[in-house]
Enzyme design. Structure first.
Site, PDB file in Angstrom:
ATOM      1  N   ASP A  73      -1.288   7.078  -5.835  1.00 15.42           N
ATOM      2  CA  ASP A  73      -1.886   7.497  -4.020  1.00 15.42           C
ATOM      3  C   ASP A  73      -1.351   8.390  -3.083  1.00 15.42           C
ATOM      4  O   ASP A  73      -0.929   9.330  -3.640  1.00 15.42           O
ATOM      5  CB  ASP A  73      -1.225   5.274  -3.894  1.00 15.42           C
ATOM      6  CG  ASP A  73       0.982   5.777  -3.459  1.00 15.42           C
ATOM      7  OD1 ASP A  73       1.573   7.019  -4.067  1.00 15.42           O
ATOM      8  OD2 ASP A  73       0.901   4.955  -3.478  1.00 15.42           O
ATOM      9  N   ASN A 142       7.678  -5.065   0.249  1.00 11.29           N
ATOM     10  CA  ASN A 142       7.567  -5.716   0.708  1.00 11.29           C
ATOM     11  C   ASN A 142       6.260  -6.406  -0.815  1.00 11.29           C
ATOM     12  O   ASN A 142       5.361  -7.023  -0.638  1.00 11.29           O
ATOM     13  CB  ASN A 142       5.835  -5.616   1.760  1.00 11.29           C
ATOM     14  CG  ASN A 142       4.639  -4.710   1.220  1.00 11.29           C
ATOM     15  OD1 ASN A 142       5.539  -3.998  -0.100  1.00 11.29           O
ATOM     16  ND2 ASN A 142       4.046  -4.100   1.993  1.00 11.29           N
ATOM     17  N   HIS A 144       4.610  -4.089  -2.204  1.00  6.33           N
ATOM     18  CA  HIS A 144       3.886  -3.493  -3.109  1.00  6.33           C
ATOM     19  C   HIS A 144       3.996  -1.927  -4.337  1.00  6.33           C
ATOM     20  O   HIS A 144       5.142  -1.780  -4.496  1.00  6.33           O
ATOM     21  CB  HIS A 144       3.282  -1.991  -2.266  1.00  6.33           C
ATOM     22  CG  HIS A 144       3.776  -1.377  -1.021  1.00  6.33           C
ATOM     23  ND1 HIS A 144       4.380  -0.393  -0.435  1.00  6.33           N
ATOM     24  CD2 HIS A 144       4.620  -0.529  -2.026  1.00  6.33           C
ATOM     25  CE1 HIS A 144       4.663   0.192  -0.011  1.00  6.33           C
ATOM     26  NE2 HIS A 144       4.976   0.498  -0.555  1.00  6.33           N
ATOM     27  N   GLU A 149      -1.227  -3.662  -1.367  1.00  2.00           N
ATOM     28  CA  GLU A 149      -0.113  -4.466  -0.041  1.00  2.00           C
ATOM     29  C   GLU A 149      -1.113  -5.747  -0.331  1.00  2.00           C
ATOM     30  O   GLU A 149      -1.446  -6.319  -1.093  1.00  2.00           O
ATOM     31  CB  GLU A 149      -0.992  -3.962   1.205  1.00  2.00           C
ATOM     32  CG  GLU A 149      -0.655  -2.577   1.334  1.00  2.00           C
ATOM     33  CD  GLU A 149       0.600  -1.846   2.065  1.00  2.00           C
ATOM     34  OE1 GLU A 149       1.962  -2.607   1.140  1.00  2.00           O
ATOM     35  OE2 GLU A 149       0.558  -1.198   2.864  1.00  2.00           O
TER      36      GLU A 149
END
Ligand code: PGA
Length: 248
Positions: A73, A142, A144, A149
């Site tokens: 990413d 979270n 991810h 997400e």
């Protein structure tokens, strides 16, 4: 309905041991297949792993002459020279110290000439015919993986994503130096790309990851826990230190 697997979970004493184990998995992979394609993450968790990997390459313990390294990413809207891009981070920590050549480093551009969706399409086209042999992942607070997400879908491909408030908060401490704004968008390999990898390693260390690791491993597979999709993959290993595994 896809078949669920129980991921292999390896619990180790501390972050140092996690880094050593991940490096030995990378070395095993490259010895098995010299022209392996490895997807590599950024973030704090793999930093020691990269130090050890640099040592292993420099000592001749493993030969990266045919390996391809592929980014997982990248932030969108950071100038290419900005030290905060994931590409520059990887160059400092791994690529430059081992003199890894550009033509085998598959990068996502943080400031493409064309627009960002076009950059995501270019990267998707580059990677889709050659799934990664091994994908290494961290995990966000979270759940991810990459910048997928919640809510995420297991079919998602490389695309532009908006970062969640949780991620912006987590990144702010590290990235908004000198009063610069934290990037709000990113380009990430999708869960679909990650699940196409032949093998996956997720590494997590520290108490702050304990609850999310419990959710990823124990709660129902769901869009709200992107890392739970790793249970749809038959060859995933979680390398955890004792703190990250403390709620399992
Ligand atoms: P970290 O980030 O390694 O800095 O905790 C992991 C992630 O957000 O994927």
């Amino acid at each position: 309905m896809q078949l669920e697997h129980q991921p292999e979970i390896v619990v180790l004493q501390d972050p140092e041991a996690v880094a050593h184990f991940v490096v030995s998995e990378i070395i095993k992979q490259v010895k098995l297949k010299a022209n392996s394609v490895l997807t590599i993450p950024t973030g704090k968790t793999p930093e020691r792993t990269y130090e050890l990997l640099v040592e292993a390459v420099q000592n001749g313990e493993v030969n990266f002459d045919k390996v391809t390294l592929r980014m997982l990413d990248e932030y969108a809207c950071l100038e290419r020279k900005d030290s905060r891009t994931f590409q520059n981070h990887l160059r400092r920590k791994l690529i430059d110290p081992i003199n890894f050549p550009n033509d085998r480093f598959q990068t996502i551009d943080s400031w493409p000439e064309d627009d960002f969706p076009e950059e995501a399409r270019r990267f998707e086209n580059l990677i889709k015919r050659t799934p990664s042999d091994l994908t290494i992942l961290g995990i966000g607070q979270n759940a991810h993986i990459g910048f997928n997400e919640p809510p995420a879908r297991p079919t998602d491909r490389t695309r532009v994503v908006q970062l969640s408030d949780d991620t912006l908060r987590a990144n702010k401490k590290d990235i908004s130096k000198h009063g610069k704004r934290t990037p709000e968008f990113a380009i990430t390999q999708g869960i679909g790309n990650i699940l196409e990898s032949k093998r996956i390693i997720l590494m997590a260390t520290g108490k702050s990851k304990a609850d999310i690791i419990r959710q990823a491993v124990r709660e129902a597979v769901s869009a709200h826990i992107p890392a739970s999709y790793l249970r749809l993959h038959p060859k995933t290993i979680f390398f955890l230190d004792r703190a990250a595994a403390s709620q399992l």
